[in-house]
Design a protein around this motif. Structure first.
Motif, PDB file in Angstrom:
ATOM      1  N   ASN A 171       0.861  -1.180   0.000  1.00  0.00           N
ATOM      2  CA  ASN A 171       0.000   0.000   0.000  1.00  0.00           C
ATOM      3  C   ASN A 171       0.895   1.228   0.000  1.00  0.00           C
ATOM      4  O   ASN A 171       2.108   1.113  -0.179  1.00  0.00           O
ATOM      5  CB  ASN A 171      -0.963  -0.009   1.206  1.00  0.00           C
ATOM      6  N   ALA A 172       0.327   2.385   0.238  1.00  0.00           N
ATOM      7  CA  ALA A 172       1.112   3.623   0.149  1.00  0.00           C
ATOM      8  C   ALA A 172       2.251   3.661   1.159  1.00  0.00           C
ATOM      9  O   ALA A 172       3.274   4.307   0.930  1.00  0.00           O
ATOM     10  CB  ALA A 172       0.194   4.824   0.346  1.00  0.00           C
ATOM     11  N   ALA A 173       2.085   2.968   2.293  1.00  0.00           N
ATOM     12  CA  ALA A 173       3.106   3.025   3.348  1.00  0.00           C
ATOM     13  C   ALA A 173       3.971   1.776   3.410  1.00  0.00           C
ATOM     14  O   ALA A 173       4.957   1.750   4.140  1.00  0.00           O
ATOM     15  CB  ALA A 173       2.434   3.237   4.704  1.00  0.00           C
ATOM     16  N   THR A 174       3.594   0.733   2.669  1.00  0.00           N
ATOM     17  CA  THR A 174       4.318  -0.539   2.749  1.00  0.00           C
ATOM     18  C   THR A 174       4.915  -0.887   1.392  1.00  0.00           C
ATOM     19  O   THR A 174       4.204  -1.045   0.405  1.00  0.00           O
ATOM     20  CB  THR A 174       3.397  -1.683   3.214  1.00  0.00           C
ATOM     21  N   LEU A 175       6.232  -1.033   1.377  1.00  0.00           N
ATOM     22  CA  LEU A 175       6.969  -1.349   0.156  1.00  0.00           C
ATOM     23  C   LEU A 175       7.513  -2.767   0.267  1.00  0.00           C
ATOM     24  O   LEU A 175       8.073  -3.142   1.295  1.00  0.00           O
ATOM     25  CB  LEU A 175       8.119  -0.352  -0.013  1.00  0.00           C
ATOM     26  N   ILE A 176       7.332  -3.571  -0.765  1.00  0.00           N
ATOM     27  CA  ILE A 176       7.870  -4.936  -0.818  1.00  0.00           C
ATOM     28  C   ILE A 176       9.029  -4.934  -1.806  1.00  0.00           C
ATOM     29  O   ILE A 176       8.861  -4.557  -2.968  1.00  0.00           O
ATOM     30  CB  ILE A 176       6.815  -5.968  -1.269  1.00  0.00           C
ATOM     31  N   VAL A 177      10.210  -5.366  -1.342  1.00  0.00           N
ATOM     32  CA  VAL A 177      11.402  -5.307  -2.182  1.00  0.00           C
ATOM     33  C   VAL A 177      12.029  -6.692  -2.310  1.00  0.00           C
ATOM     34  O   VAL A 177      12.430  -7.297  -1.313  1.00  0.00           O
ATOM     35  CB  VAL A 177      12.452  -4.333  -1.599  1.00  0.00           C
ATOM     36  N   GLY A 178      12.095  -7.208  -3.531  1.00  0.00           N
ATOM     37  CA  GLY A 178      12.816  -8.448  -3.787  1.00  0.00           C
ATOM     38  C   GLY A 178      14.306  -8.184  -3.715  1.00  0.00           C
ATOM     39  O   GLY A 178      14.803  -7.283  -4.399  1.00  0.00           O
ATOM     40  N   SER A 179      15.019  -8.977  -2.913  1.00  0.00           N
ATOM     41  CA  SER A 179      16.435  -8.675  -2.678  1.00  0.00           C
ATOM     42  C   SER A 179      17.317  -9.912  -2.702  1.00  0.00           C
ATOM     43  O   SER A 179      18.350  -9.958  -2.036  1.00  0.00           O
ATOM     44  CB  SER A 179      16.595  -7.958  -1.325  1.00  0.00           C
ATOM     45  N   GLY A 180      16.931 -10.920  -3.487  1.00  0.00           N
ATOM     46  CA  GLY A 180      17.752 -12.122  -3.571  1.00  0.00           C
ATOM     47  C   GLY A 180      16.945 -13.299  -4.067  1.00  0.00           C
ATOM     48  O   GLY A 180      15.713 -13.273  -4.021  1.00  0.00           O
ATOM     49  N   GLU A 181      17.628 -14.317  -4.541  1.00  0.00           N
ATOM     50  CA  GLU A 181      16.934 -15.492  -5.073  1.00  0.00           C
ATOM     51  C   GLU A 181      16.543 -16.479  -3.979  1.00  0.00           C
ATOM     52  O   GLU A 181      15.376 -16.795  -3.797  1.00  0.00           O
ATOM     53  CB  GLU A 181      17.804 -16.181  -6.128  1.00  0.00           C
ATOM     54  N   ALA A 182      17.536 -16.993  -3.225  1.00  0.00           N
ATOM     55  CA  ALA A 182      17.247 -17.980  -2.183  1.00  0.00           C
ATOM     56  C   ALA A 182      16.905 -17.314  -0.854  1.00  0.00           C
ATOM     57  O   ALA A 182      16.210 -17.882  -0.014  1.00  0.00           O
ATOM     58  CB  ALA A 182      18.441 -18.918  -2.000  1.00  0.00           C
ATOM     59  N   GLY A 183      17.406 -16.123  -0.637  1.00  0.00           N
ATOM     60  CA  GLY A 183      17.172 -15.375   0.595  1.00  0.00           C
ATOM     61  C   GLY A 183      17.497 -13.916   0.360  1.00  0.00           C
ATOM     62  O   GLY A 183      17.838 -13.520  -0.759  1.00  0.00           O
ATOM     63  N   VAL A 184      17.374 -13.125   1.394  1.00  0.00           N
ATOM     64  CA  VAL A 184      17.653 -11.691   1.259  1.00  0.00           C
ATOM     65  C   VAL A 184      19.163 -11.459   1.226  1.00  0.00           C
ATOM     66  O   VAL A 184      19.896 -11.967   2.068  1.00  0.00           O
ATOM     67  CB  VAL A 184      17.017 -10.912   2.427  1.00  0.00           C
ATOM     68  N   ASP A 185      19.610 -10.701   0.254  1.00  0.00           N
ATOM     69  CA  ASP A 185      21.015 -10.331   0.129  1.00  0.00           C
ATOM     70  C   ASP A 185      21.249  -9.048   0.919  1.00  0.00           C
ATOM     71  O   ASP A 185      20.628  -8.020   0.661  1.00  0.00           O
ATOM     72  CB  ASP A 185      21.358 -10.119  -1.348  1.00  0.00           C
ATOM     73  N   GLY A 186      22.157  -9.125   1.909  1.00  0.00           N
ATOM     74  CA  GLY A 186      22.405  -7.976   2.773  1.00  0.00           C
ATOM     75  C   GLY A 186      22.895  -6.757   2.030  1.00  0.00           C
ATOM     76  O   GLY A 186      22.524  -5.626   2.351  1.00  0.00           O
ATOM     77  N   GLY A 187      23.719  -6.964   1.010  1.00  0.00           N
ATOM     78  CA  GLY A 187      24.229  -5.844   0.236  1.00  0.00           C
ATOM     79  C   GLY A 187      23.135  -5.116  -0.514  1.00  0.00           C
ATOM     80  O   GLY A 187      23.083  -3.879  -0.518  1.00  0.00           O
ATOM     81  N   ARG A 188      22.254  -5.888  -1.148  1.00  0.00           N
ATOM     82  CA  ARG A 188      21.145  -5.275  -1.886  1.00  0.00           C
ATOM     83  C   ARG A 188      20.194  -4.545  -0.946  1.00  0.00           C
ATOM     84  O   ARG A 188      19.682  -3.467  -1.264  1.00  0.00           O
ATOM     85  CB  ARG A 188      20.390  -6.339  -2.694  1.00  0.00           C
ATOM     86  N   MET A 189      19.951  -5.135   0.225  1.00  0.00           N
ATOM     87  CA  MET A 189      19.055  -4.506   1.202  1.00  0.00           C
ATOM     88  C   MET A 189      19.601  -3.152   1.648  1.00  0.00           C
ATOM     89  O   MET A 189      18.875  -2.146   1.640  1.00  0.00           O
ATOM     90  CB  MET A 189      18.871  -5.422   2.415  1.00  0.00           C
ATOM     91  N   ILE A 190      20.880  -3.095   2.035  1.00  0.00           N
ATOM     92  CA  ILE A 190      21.445  -1.839   2.509  1.00  0.00           C
ATOM     93  C   ILE A 190      21.548  -0.827   1.373  1.00  0.00           C
ATOM     94  O   ILE A 190      21.330   0.378   1.586  1.00  0.00           O
ATOM     95  CB  ILE A 190      22.817  -2.070   3.167  1.00  0.00           C
ATOM     96  N   ALA A 191      21.841  -1.296   0.167  1.00  0.00           N
ATOM     97  CA  ALA A 191      21.886  -0.381  -0.975  1.00  0.00           C
ATOM     98  C   ALA A 191      20.525   0.283  -1.179  1.00  0.00           C
ATOM     99  O   ALA A 191      20.437   1.484  -1.467  1.00  0.00           O
ATOM    100  CB  ALA A 191      22.325  -1.126  -2.230  1.00  0.00           C
ATOM    101  N   THR A 192      19.459  -0.484  -1.024  1.00  0.00           N
ATOM    102  CA  THR A 192      18.112   0.072  -1.175  1.00  0.00           C
ATOM    103  C   THR A 192      17.821   1.112  -0.095  1.00  0.00           C
ATOM    104  O   THR A 192      17.350   2.221  -0.383  1.00  0.00           O
ATOM    105  CB  THR A 192      17.055  -1.048  -1.108  1.00  0.00           C
ATOM    106  N   LEU A 193      18.122   0.761   1.157  1.00  0.00           N
ATOM    107  CA  LEU A 193      17.828   1.665   2.270  1.00  0.00           C
ATOM    108  C   LEU A 193      18.702   2.916   2.220  1.00  0.00           C
ATOM    109  O   LEU A 193      18.213   4.036   2.423  1.00  0.00           O
ATOM    110  CB  LEU A 193      18.035   0.938   3.605  1.00  0.00           C
ATOM    111  N   ALA A 194      19.989   2.724   1.953  1.00  0.00           N
ATOM    112  CA  ALA A 194      20.937   3.832   2.033  1.00  0.00           C
ATOM    113  C   ALA A 194      20.963   4.678   0.771  1.00  0.00           C
ATOM    114  O   ALA A 194      20.856   5.915   0.836  1.00  0.00           O
ATOM    115  CB  ALA A 194      22.338   3.293   2.325  1.00  0.00           C
ATOM    116  N   GLU A 195      21.096   4.013  -0.362  1.00  0.00           N
ATOM    117  CA  GLU A 195      21.305   4.752  -1.605  1.00  0.00           C
ATOM    118  C   GLU A 195      20.003   5.114  -2.303  1.00  0.00           C
ATOM    119  O   GLU A 195      19.833   6.243  -2.795  1.00  0.00           O
ATOM    120  CB  GLU A 195      22.216   3.938  -2.525  1.00  0.00           C
ATOM    121  N   ASP A 196      19.057   4.180  -2.328  1.00  0.00           N
ATOM    122  CA  ASP A 196      17.799   4.453  -3.030  1.00  0.00           C
ATOM    123  C   ASP A 196      16.824   5.266  -2.183  1.00  0.00           C
ATOM    124  O   ASP A 196      16.107   6.130  -2.695  1.00  0.00           O
ATOM    125  CB  ASP A 196      17.135   3.150  -3.458  1.00  0.00           C
ATOM    126  N   MET A 197      16.788   4.982  -0.863  1.00  0.00           N
ATOM    127  CA  MET A 197      15.793   5.623  -0.005  1.00  0.00           C
ATOM    128  C   MET A 197      16.384   6.726   0.865  1.00  0.00           C
ATOM    129  O   MET A 197      15.645   7.487   1.491  1.00  0.00           O
ATOM    130  CB  MET A 197      15.104   4.559   0.858  1.00  0.00           C
TER     131      MET A 197
END
Length: 289
Positions: A171-197
């Motif tokens: 919804n407007a306040a909840t964002l779902i982000v795919g960040s890995g194939e088998a599990g969440v990739d820590g690098g992609r997660m932090i890149a999203t939070l730090a650089e994208d957001m």
């Protein structure tokens, strides 16, 4: 006023209250020109952070829990723009088996003064936004959180991010982000939070699994540890949780160096015992790069 002793890198006495507010993490991020990622754990001398209390459920031992550590934890969290939790936490919260790390800064909360401190320090909200790491959508977001005006970011696998359940949660306040194939990739997660957001101070408030994601990705900058000078007894290693897997000690992490150490004596723990504890900060070798 409680006074504690700093023993490294200098020797001096300092007040306990405000110890970690003095870290000025937002200023540190500004000086580095990038986001700062941190976490904080309470451990015994062997790195034990929790003990089995039921089927698949672990709790912080009463021999470790104390208000001095918990208050310092809150001082760090008060400086965060976003906290990283996990789906497991929300399941425990629903079962009333988890400490509050969502609403304590709000009016009437146990740390509402820190919520006011956030406003005075220039934050727009009393409480940080919330990121959640999960492989499955097997938990419910509390209505109170959904209606709080805080942004919620759920990091999951690429396939789960495209699922019908993900569509229901978005919804407007909840964002779902795919960040890995088998599990969440820590690098992609932090890149999203730090650089994208654009989050400046990111605090991970989850357990060893998410810590491992950050360490593998080399995206953890500051590792805070309150080390109680006790040893939690156990016969079966599967009955305890440790900060690091495989019996590794924090001092074995070659990419981190001890930055400060404070010692508190005569700590009264939740079970009424007395102990001492060290407040430690380890800095990543990549912190200033």
């Amino acid at each position: 006023m409680v006074i504690i002793n700093q023993v490294f890198p200098v020797k001096r006495q300092v007040p306990m209250e405000g110890l970690y507010l003095a870290e000025r993490l937002t200023k540190l991020a500004a000086e580095m020109g990038r986001s700062v990622v941190l976490t904080d754990y309470l451990t015994d001398r062997n790195g034990v952070i929790a003990k089995a209390a039921g089927e698949g459920h672990f709790e912080i031992p009463g021999e470790l829990k104390n208000s001095s550590d918990w208050d310092r934890y809150q001082e760090l969290m008060a400086q965060a723009d976003v906290i990283i939790s996990s789906g497991a936490y929300f399941k425990r919260l629903a079962a009333k088996g988890a400490q509050d790390i969502l609403y304590q800064f709000e009016p009437g909360g146990a740390f509402e003064k820190l919520g006011q401190w956030r406003f005075d320090a220039g934050f727009e909200k009393r409480s940080p936004d919330v990121a959640i790491v999960t492989r499955h959508f097997d938990f419910a977001l509390p209505d109170k959180l959904r209606k709080s005006g805080r942004r919620i970011i759920i990091f999951t696998t690429d396939s789960m991010a495209k699922s019908d359940k993900a569509k229901d949660l978005r919804n407007a306040a909840t964002l779902i982000v795919g960040s890995g194939e088998a599990g969440v990739d820590g690098g992609r997660m932090i890149a999203t939070l730090a650089e994208d957001m654009g989050y400046r101070v990111i605090m991970m408030v989850s357990g060893p699994h998410v810590l491992e994601l950050l360490l593998t990705a080399k995206r953890l900058d500051l590792l805070y540890v309150t080390e109680a000078q006790v040893e939690i007894p156990f016969d079966d290693p599967t009955r305890v949780q440790t900060v690091l897997s495989g019996g590794k000690k924090i001092s074995d992490l070659k990419e981190f160096q001890l930055a400060h150490q404070f010692i508190q004596e005569n700590v009264v723990t939740e079970n009424g015992s007395l102990s001492s504890q060290s407040f430690l900060r380890y800095d990543s070798n990549f912190l200033r790069r």
